[in-house]
Design a protein around this motif. Structure first.
Motif, PDB file in Angstrom:
ATOM      1  N   SER A 129     -63.882   1.659 -72.450  1.00  0.00           N
ATOM      2  CA  SER A 129     -63.697   0.757 -73.732  1.00  0.00           C
ATOM      3  C   SER A 129     -64.986   1.300 -74.545  1.00  0.00           C
ATOM      4  CB  SER A 129     -64.002  -0.776 -73.248  1.00  0.00           C
ATOM      5  OG  SER A 129     -64.149  -1.731 -74.462  1.00  0.00           O
ATOM      6  N   ASP A 130     -66.045   1.417 -73.870  1.00  0.00           N
ATOM      7  CA  ASP A 130     -67.340   1.902 -74.783  1.00  0.00           C
ATOM      8  C   ASP A 130     -67.312   2.914 -75.520  1.00  0.00           C
ATOM      9  OD1 ASP A 130     -68.531  -0.582 -73.925  1.00  0.00           O
ATOM     10  OD2 ASP A 130     -69.801   0.442 -72.330  1.00  0.00           O
ATOM     11  N   PHE A 132     -64.210   4.195 -76.565  1.00  0.00           N
ATOM     12  CA  PHE A 132     -63.312   3.975 -77.783  1.00  0.00           C
ATOM     13  C   PHE A 132     -63.899   3.039 -78.810  1.00  0.00           C
ATOM     14  CE2 PHE A 132     -60.408   6.156 -75.354  1.00  0.00           C
ATOM     15  CZ  PHE A 132     -59.709   6.794 -76.277  1.00  0.00           C
ATOM     16  N   THR A 133     -65.016   2.153 -78.444  1.00  0.00           N
ATOM     17  CA  THR A 133     -65.708   1.379 -79.392  1.00  0.00           C
ATOM     18  C   THR A 133     -67.219   1.893 -79.848  1.00  0.00           C
ATOM     19  OG1 THR A 133     -66.734   0.211 -77.676  1.00  0.00           O
ATOM     20  CG2 THR A 133     -64.535  -0.909 -78.576  1.00  0.00           C
ATOM     21  N   ASN A 153     -57.533   8.580 -82.039  1.00  0.00           N
ATOM     22  CA  ASN A 153     -56.801   7.713 -81.650  1.00  0.00           C
ATOM     23  C   ASN A 153     -55.274   7.723 -82.071  1.00  0.00           C
ATOM     24  OD1 ASN A 153     -56.440   4.901 -80.835  1.00  0.00           O
ATOM     25  ND2 ASN A 153     -58.008   4.185 -82.172  1.00  0.00           N
ATOM     26  N   GLU A 165     -55.102  -0.449 -76.411  1.00  0.00           N
ATOM     27  CA  GLU A 165     -55.914  -1.593 -77.073  1.00  0.00           C
ATOM     28  C   GLU A 165     -55.825  -2.832 -76.510  1.00  0.00           C
ATOM     29  OE1 GLU A 165     -56.073  -1.272 -81.232  1.00  0.00           O
ATOM     30  OE2 GLU A 165     -56.892   0.912 -81.392  1.00  0.00           O
ATOM     31  N   LEU A 169     -59.479  -2.421 -74.588  1.00  0.00           N
ATOM     32  CA  LEU A 169     -60.338  -2.894 -75.601  1.00  0.00           C
ATOM     33  C   LEU A 169     -60.439  -4.619 -75.645  1.00  0.00           C
ATOM     34  CD1 LEU A 169     -59.922  -0.359 -78.717  1.00  0.00           C
ATOM     35  CD2 LEU A 169     -61.259  -0.186 -76.479  1.00  0.00           C
ATOM     36  N   LYS A 172     -61.644  -6.014 -78.788  1.00  0.00           N
ATOM     37  CA  LYS A 172     -62.624  -5.404 -79.767  1.00  0.00           C
ATOM     38  C   LYS A 172     -62.205  -4.152 -80.692  1.00  0.00           C
ATOM     39  CE  LYS A 172     -65.784  -5.658 -75.436  1.00  0.00           C
ATOM     40  NZ  LYS A 172     -66.164  -4.910 -74.375  1.00  0.00           N
ATOM     41  N   LYS A 173     -62.856  -4.089 -81.655  1.00  0.00           N
ATOM     42  CA  LYS A 173     -62.546  -3.069 -82.764  1.00  0.00           C
ATOM     43  C   LYS A 173     -62.957  -1.594 -82.378  1.00  0.00           C
ATOM     44  CE  LYS A 173     -63.016  -2.532 -87.717  1.00  0.00           C
ATOM     45  NZ  LYS A 173     -63.721  -2.918 -88.992  1.00  0.00           N
ATOM     46  N   PRO A 174     -61.953  -0.504 -82.451  1.00  0.00           N
ATOM     47  CA  PRO A 174     -62.185   0.329 -82.083  1.00  0.00           C
ATOM     48  C   PRO A 174     -62.873   1.208 -83.413  1.00  0.00           C
ATOM     49  CG  PRO A 174     -59.929   0.251 -82.912  1.00  0.00           C
ATOM     50  CD  PRO A 174     -60.479  -1.233 -82.929  1.00  0.00           C
TER      51      PRO A 174
END
Length: 289
Positions: A129-130, A132-133, A153, A165, A169, A172-174
């Protein structure tokens, strides 16, 4: 007089030939089934379509990608007979799921992939997650080489992206990143570009220059998908606008039949619906069967 009579007969015969030809064309067109949508399902749809034509020589199955969003919008508009999708129609803006009929064909796993040069084979879900964000930007931060991470992406209409996502995620916004609309293109880019990371469907993850990532020590296998130990998976949907016509229904029945489900589905790396020990709804809630 005799010549005129022969001329009239010839003209009538010619007209009949044209009419017969047009009728033949109309019949061929009525047997045409256009399938548009998910690139994750494209491999299965294309091979099933080719096999179907062997036993139904009058059929004409045309398969195209474009993403789940395209498949759903095209079938809703009546532009194609079948729209394929990795996501439930209910989750897509602008789609009236009540007007569409859903047919679950298979399940497909989704796996994060990296170029082998990264030196990483396992990430935690939080690390993924970290990345892709944009919080993690170098592979050395997760035990890999001192190499900048390049995120690839999927396009916004991709059902694979929506599933990834939604499950990784958690809203959370990518980060802003290069976007690609097909599994095959993503595989080629990650395979040839050091430092890259993306995600693709299991059937496409077969390049020796990519590393499939485990998540929290769990390996991306079909067996783990079947029990939901591997959470990244989605249904492969066939959608029709209302009740399909006779020819479309025959093809759907073929897709759901034993030849495709027992032979072609596992051969290509998908999972038969019957193999799943769990079920998932449109809100990503998973329950035991």
């Amino acid at each position: 007089m005799r010549k005129n009579f022969k001329f009239k007969i010839a003209a009538v015969c010619g007209l009949l030939a044209i009419l017969i030809g047009l009728t033949g064309c109309a019949n061929n067109n009525s047997n045409k089934i256009t399938v548009v949508g998910s690139s994750a399902m494209q491999l299965l749809a294309e091979q099933a379509g080719n096999d179907y034509r062997l036993s139904h020589p009058d059929s004409n199955i045309v398969v195209q990608g474009g993403g789940s969003g395209t498949g759903l919008s095209q079938v809703q508009a009546g532009a194609v007979e079948i729209g394929t999708s990795d996501v439930f129609a209910e989750t897509q803006k602008g789609i009236d799921a009540k007007k569409l009929q859903n047919h679950l064909v298979a399940v497909v796993g989704i796996v994060p992939i990296v170029n082998k040069s990264a030196g990483v084979s396992n990430l935690s879900k939080q690390q993924l997650s970290d990345i892709f964000t944009g919080k993690i930007t170098n592979w050395k931060q997760v035990g890999g080489k001192n190499q900048t991470i390049t995120v690839i992406n999927r396009s916004k209409g991709s059902g694979t992206r929506g599933t990834f996502e939604g499950l990784v995620l958690n809203g959370k916004k990518p980060i802003q990143a290069q976007e690609q609309d097909s599994n095959g293109t993503v595989r080629k880019i990650v395979s040839s570009t050091p430092g890259t990371i993306s995600y693709i469907s299991f059937p496409y993850a077969n390049d020796e220059n990519i590393q499939k990532l485990s998540i929290d020590g769990i390996k991306p296998t079909n067996k783990n998908v079947e029990t939901n130990r591997w959470h990244l998976w989605s249904y492969e949907h066939i959608y029709t606008k209302g009740k399909p016509n006779k020819n479309v229904q025959k093809f759907i029945d073929y897709m759901l039949g034993s030849k495709v489900q027992n032979d072609l589905v596992p051969k290509l790396g998908y999972i038969s619906i019957d193999k799943m020990q769990v079920e998932r709804d449109s809100n990503n809630h998973v329950v035991q069967k």
